[in-house]
Design an enzyme around this catalytic site. Structure first.
Site, PDB file in Angstrom:
ATOM      1  N   GLU A 100       0.825  -1.207   0.000  1.00 17.94           N
ATOM      2  CA  GLU A 100       0.000   0.000   0.000  1.00 17.94           C
ATOM      3  C   GLU A 100       0.866   1.267   0.000  1.00 17.94           C
ATOM      4  OE1 GLU A 100      -4.191  -1.500   1.811  1.00 17.94           O
ATOM      5  OE2 GLU A 100      -2.796  -0.702   3.281  1.00 17.94           O
ATOM      6  N   GLY A 173       6.835  -1.829   6.287  1.00 21.65           N
ATOM      7  CA  GLY A 173       8.211  -2.296   6.313  1.00 21.65           C
ATOM      8  C   GLY A 173       9.169  -1.411   7.078  1.00 21.65           C
ATOM      9  N   GLU A 174      10.356  -1.940   7.321  1.00 23.95           N
ATOM     10  CA  GLU A 174      11.426  -1.192   7.984  1.00 23.95           C
ATOM     11  C   GLU A 174      12.470  -0.838   6.928  1.00 23.95           C
ATOM     12  OE1 GLU A 174      12.401   0.368  10.836  1.00 23.95           O
ATOM     13  OE2 GLU A 174      14.158   0.719   9.581  1.00 23.95           O
ATOM     14  N   SER A 205      11.795   6.926   8.025  1.00 28.32           N
ATOM     15  CA  SER A 205      11.405   6.620   9.402  1.00 28.32           C
ATOM     16  C   SER A 205      11.877   5.222   9.760  1.00 28.32           C
ATOM     17  CB  SER A 205       9.887   6.720   9.539  1.00 28.32           C
ATOM     18  OG  SER A 205       9.493   6.363  10.847  1.00 28.32           O
ATOM     19  N   HIS A 229       8.321   6.031  20.799  1.00 24.37           N
ATOM     20  CA  HIS A 229       7.120   5.479  21.435  1.00 24.37           C
ATOM     21  C   HIS A 229       7.209   5.175  22.927  1.00 24.37           C
ATOM     22  CE1 HIS A 229       5.804   5.409  17.400  1.00 24.37           C
ATOM     23  NE2 HIS A 229       6.286   4.237  17.064  1.00 24.37           N
ATOM     24  N   ASN A 304      -3.837   4.600  16.107  1.00 24.36           N
ATOM     25  CA  ASN A 304      -4.919   4.258  15.167  1.00 24.36           C
ATOM     26  C   ASN A 304      -5.284   2.795  15.339  1.00 24.36           C
ATOM     27  OD1 ASN A 304      -5.180   6.776  13.646  1.00 24.36           O
ATOM     28  ND2 ASN A 304      -3.091   6.339  12.984  1.00 24.36           N
ATOM     29  N   CYS A 347      -1.498   6.003   9.901  1.00 23.84           N
ATOM     30  CA  CYS A 347      -0.270   5.365  10.401  1.00 23.84           C
ATOM     31  C   CYS A 347      -0.602   4.036  11.050  1.00 23.84           C
ATOM     32  CB  CYS A 347       0.399   6.221  11.468  1.00 23.84           C
ATOM     33  SG  CYS A 347       0.837   7.850  10.940  1.00 23.84           S
TER      34      CYS A 347
HETATM   35  N1  SAH Z   1       9.273   0.681  10.270  1.00 24.29           N
HETATM   36  C1  SAH Z   1       9.429   2.118  10.196  1.00 24.29           C
HETATM   37  C2  SAH Z   1       8.507   2.717   9.163  1.00 24.29           C
HETATM   38  C3  SAH Z   1       7.043   2.670   9.525  1.00 24.29           C
HETATM   39  S1  SAH Z   1       6.550   4.313   9.745  1.00 24.29           S
HETATM   40  C4  SAH Z   1       9.250   2.706  11.586  1.00 24.29           C
HETATM   41  O1  SAH Z   1       8.964   1.945  12.491  1.00 24.29           O
HETATM   42  O2  SAH Z   1       9.460   3.885  11.775  1.00 24.29           O
HETATM   43  C5  SAH Z   1       4.999   4.188  10.386  1.00 24.29           C
HETATM   44  C6  SAH Z   1       4.850   4.980  11.672  1.00 24.29           C
HETATM   45  O3  SAH Z   1       3.533   4.712  12.187  1.00 24.29           O
HETATM   46  C7  SAH Z   1       5.816   4.523  12.742  1.00 24.29           C
HETATM   47  O4  SAH Z   1       6.196   5.588  13.564  1.00 24.29           O
HETATM   48  C8  SAH Z   1       4.964   3.552  13.510  1.00 24.29           C
HETATM   49  O5  SAH Z   1       5.495   3.326  14.790  1.00 24.29           O
HETATM   50  C9  SAH Z   1       3.637   4.254  13.515  1.00 24.29           C
HETATM   51  N2  SAH Z   1       2.528   3.352  13.800  1.00 24.29           N
HETATM   52  C10 SAH Z   1       2.478   2.017  13.632  1.00 24.29           C
HETATM   53  N3  SAH Z   1       1.278   1.531  14.019  1.00 24.29           N
HETATM   54  C11 SAH Z   1       0.559   2.586  14.440  1.00 24.29           C
HETATM   55  C12 SAH Z   1      -0.771   2.729  14.928  1.00 24.29           C
HETATM   56  N4  SAH Z   1      -1.579   1.670  15.052  1.00 24.29           N
HETATM   57  N5  SAH Z   1      -1.178   3.960  15.246  1.00 24.29           N
HETATM   58  C13 SAH Z   1      -0.370   5.032  15.085  1.00 24.29           C
HETATM   59  N6  SAH Z   1       0.880   4.961  14.613  1.00 24.29           N
HETATM   60  C14 SAH Z   1       1.348   3.744  14.301  1.00 24.29           C
END
Ligand code: SAH
Length: 374
Positions: A100, A173-174, A205, A229, A304, A347
């Site tokens: 996506e 993904g990372e 990110s 986080h 979210n 996100c």
């Molecule tokens: N793997 C990378 C890229 C993903 S970025 C990373 O971890 O940064 C996506 C962002 O959305 C990250 O900051 C992730 O922690 C955040 N995210 C993931 N799940 C989420 C959720 N359910 N609600 C809000 N933010 C979330």
């Protein structure tokens, strides 16, 4: 012989190369490197879809490209539009997986949120991509292809009608676990012959793959965002399990190095606000202390939810109080507006269609079923 056989079986995809890679390819073919620059313009400025159209190349080169190269892009499998203007595409890849990509329009910019892997291997407990399991890294062409396709579908034109002004590597993904392909793709995004987006408007990110943060600084100095986080290791171990390998101190030290000697640069720390988990005053105070040595901005992201998610979003007042506390401590803090949540484009909600190789999705389904029975 083997190389030759392979190249006949599977012609090279020109979207897999950054400028240096394309120049090397053309040089290996006995062509002048400037041919690579001409081809890049055709691909990214003129959105040329076939070699016959590349009229400033010799006939012989066009014929060779038609025989030995291809221009393969992801295909649109589905598109959704949010009431707030956000658009999400499900792109089908050649192997049947799907990823996506999200476009988020704002008054002064248009941001494309790009995926870097099919699924994700990291298993963060609050993220729906983690539930899909993991399949593989995306190729450079599949990463750049998301931008090429989105730009085309939005009616954008690199030189005359810029619609995508910013890119965030914040999809599935990372990105730092797919280093080479992500860096090559970001180089195309920033190249004047590619999309010409400035390096301040390309943000990667990461959940905190520390050695790759240092390498990124050396090789492709884009804006850095870090999914923090939590300010305590015991909590971050649970939320972002890679923390067990690279704990907060080590991560923040790498962040400090990333922006060292550049007074105006900051690392953006993402902090998802989860009700009763990481959103108390004490968490904010600890976060302030932790960030004291790092030039930082904080993005608070209201959690979210997604089907089966174990957490709730922090109440608005608590998010505001957390933000105010960080502000008073001298840290620029914004609360990220939730965009596209009516189409699961926010996100942490990106799911795609991942052929899971880790069996993680099955485990989650099994657990959910057991909980329902209990
Ligand atoms: N793997 C990378 C890229 C993903 S970025 C990373 O971890 O940064 C996506 C962002 O959305 C990250 O900051 C992730 O922690 C955040 N995210 C993931 N799940 C989420 C959720 N359910 N609600 C809000 N933010 C979330």
């Amino acid at each position: 012989m083997i190389e030759q056989a392979r190249s006949l079986d599977s012609p090279v995809n020109l979207y897999d190369f950054d400028r240096a890679g394309l120049e090397a390819l053309f040089t290996a073919w006995g062509e002048k490197p400037y041919r690579a620059r001409q081809v890049m313009k055709w691909l990214y400025h003129h959105q040329c879809e076939a070699f016959e159209g590349m009229t400033d190349l010799s006939r012989a080169l066009r014929a060779r490209l038609a025989a030995e190269a291809r221009l393969t892009l992801p295909e649109v499998a589905a598109e959704q539009r949010s009431a707030d203007g956000t658009r999400k595409w499900l792109f089908r890849l050649a192997d049947g997986n799907a990823i996506e990509t999200v476009f988020i329009p704002e008054e002064d910019r248009g941001t494309l949120c790009v995926s870097s892997q099919v699924g994700c291997a990291l298993n963060c407990s609050f993220c729906s991509t983690a539930r899909q399991g993991y399949n593989r890294n995306l190729s450079t062409a599949e990463i750049v292809g998301q931008l090429v396709m989105a730009n085309r579908l939005l009616g954008g034109q690199v030189q005359t009608r810029r619609i995508i002004t910013n890119v965030v590597m914040m999809g599935m993904g990372e990105p730092l676990l797919n280093f080479e392909n992500v860096v090559a793709a970001m180089r195309v995004m920033m190249d004047d012959l590619g999309f010409g987006i400035s390096k301040r408007r390309v943000t990667l990110s990461t959940s905190g793959v520390v050695p790759a943060i240092d390498r990124l600084r050396r090789e492709c100095d884009v804006s850095l965002a870090v999914s923090l986080h939590a300010a305590r290791d015991d909590l971050r171990d649970l939320l972002v399990p890679i923390n067990r390998k690279y704990p907060i101190d080590v991560l923040l030290e790498a962040c400090r190095r990333y922006v060292a000697n550049e007074p105006r640069r900051r690392v953006t720390f993402e902090y998802v606000m989860i009700d009763g988990v990481n959103d108390r005053d004490e968490d904010a105070r600890l976060l302030l202390r932790r960030l004291a040595r790092v030039p930082a901005k904080v993005n608070l992201i209201p959690f979210n939810p997604f089907p089966g998610s174990p957490y709730r979003t922090s109440p608005r007042e608590r998010i505001d109080a957390f933000r105010d506390r960080l502000h008073r401590g001298g840290i620029v803090t914004i609360t990220r507006r939730t965009r596209g949540d009516d189409i699961d484009a926010a996100c942490g909600q990106l799911a795609g269609r991942v052929h899971d190789r880790t069996r993680r999705a099955q485990r989650f389904r099994g657990r959910a079923a057991a909980e329902t029975r209990a």
